[in-house]
Design an enzyme around this catalytic site. Structure first.
Site, short mmCIF file in Angstrom:
data_model
loop_
_atom_site.label_atom_id
_atom_site.label_comp_id
_atom_site.label_asym_id
_atom_site.label_seq_id
_atom_site.Cartn_x
_atom_site.Cartn_y
_atom_site.Cartn_z
N ASP A 75 -8.77 2.65 5.17
CA ASP A 75 -8.42 2.10 6.49
C ASP A 75 -8.91 3.00 7.63
O ASP A 75 -9.36 2.52 8.66
CB ASP A 75 -6.90 1.92 6.62
CG ASP A 75 -6.38 0.80 5.75
OD1 ASP A 75 -7.12 -0.18 5.52
OD2 ASP A 75 -5.23 0.88 5.28
N LYS A 129 0.81 -1.22 0.00
CA LYS A 129 0.00 0.00 0.00
C LYS A 129 0.85 1.27 0.00
O LYS A 129 0.33 2.35 -0.27
CB LYS A 129 -1.05 -0.02 1.12
CG LYS A 129 -0.57 -0.23 2.51
CD LYS A 129 -1.72 -0.04 3.49
CE LYS A 129 -2.50 -1.29 3.79
NZ LYS A 129 -3.47 -1.16 4.87
#
Ligand code: ATR
Length: 278
Positions: free
Chosen positions: A110, A74
């Site tokens: 997230d 990521k």
């Protein structure tokens, strides 16, 4: 099997990714909405050094609708995208890539995954929140908490990292030697990987300072009830499992990939059911 040549596919990549519960959650959602002919969600082990090749594949495979990235992919993916959402930029990580006809957009969901489970049980504005850890997960969580006007202090083993992250997000930071202060916080979040299997006999801080007035959240979801959460529960604190973050980071992701509203309850049911076999 309703998959055909027009079906769009989404892939979660990581190293390893074999145990990911994301394919089950997303595909279950597609089935519930009757769009399992339009979308399918897969997983593939990809080395972080090969992320660039996956991005190149996305540009030429127009049915390659989305990519989910785990750690450390990521962060690696940031350099290859055409557009990055300002929130993802601030967090410094992209876990969701959407392919708009070869134009690749990066998002971070997230932070949302961490905030929604908390907001379901409390208002965050003005609450004192202790975040343990100063890595990538902590960055996303701190971003969300500051957005919601919580009063955050980051506690980290390496104090300098806590202080530098705190400076960036305009909050407080300190070392684990200051952990006694945690007894005065409303919410305590473990944003480290401490307590994860096979080291599930570990806790990120001494549980002595947890108490019944607190909400205690652990981002670790394997085991479901970590030692940290077990101790918190024994003290009478309200606990939030790491699986909640896993579920709620998938909700905006589902919507970004498909354009449909995520069937949360179905996805939640699938998550906990798959979890029993996990
Ligand atoms: P992630 O991106 O998953 O958050 P990371 O960037 O490696 O992973 O961050 C891991 C975090 O867990 C860090 O805050 C780390 O503390 P340090 O900055 O001191 O390394 C914390 N951490 C990892 N193992 C730990 C341990 N045994 N005790 C306390 N903190 C730990």
């Amino acid at each position: 099997m309703r998959i055909n040549a027009k079906t769009k596919f989404i892939v979660i990549i990581g190293d390893p990714v074999d145990h990911s519960l994301s394919p089950a959650i997303h595909n279950g959602g597609y089935k519930k909405l009757g769009i399992d002919n339009q979308f399918v969600y897969l997983g593939s082990n990809v080395k972080v050094t090969d992320v660039k090749k996956v991005v190149e594949a996305m540009r030429v495979m127009k049915n390659f609708r989305g990519l989910t990235c785990t750690v450390p992919h990521k962060i690696e993916i940031l350099k290859y995208l055409d557009w990055i959402d300002p929130i993802a930029k601030k967090i410094g990580a992209v876990n969701t890539v959407v392919n708009e006809d070869g134009f690749l957009k990066g998002y971070n969901t997230d932070w949302y995954g961490a905030i929604i489970p908390l907001e379901k049980i409390t208002k965050l504005s003005g609450k004192r929140v202790a975040v343990i850890g100063a890595g990538g997960a902590a960055r996303a969580i701190v971003y969300g908490l500051i957005l919601k006007e919580a009063k955050v202090k980051i506690f980290n083993r390496t104090k300098e990292k806590a202080i530098s992250l705190a400076k960036e997000f305009n909050c407080q930071g300190g070392g684990l030697e200051e952990q006694e202060e945690i007894k005065n916080f409303d919410i305590v979040i473990n944003a480290t990987s401490v307590g994860m299997k096979p080291f599930d006999n570990q806790s990120p801080i001494t549980t002595f300072y947890l108490n019944k007035k607190q909400i205690v959240f652990d981002i670790v979801y394997s085991p479901l009830k970590t030692m940290f959460l077990k101790a918190a529960e024994e003290k009478g604190a309200k606990i939030i499992y790491g699986t909640e973050m896993l579920l709620y980071q998938a909700v905006p992701q589902f919507e970004l990939y498909t354009g449909y509203q995520a069937p949360i309850e179905t996805m939640k049911g699938i998550l906990y059911k798959s979890y029993e076999k996990y």
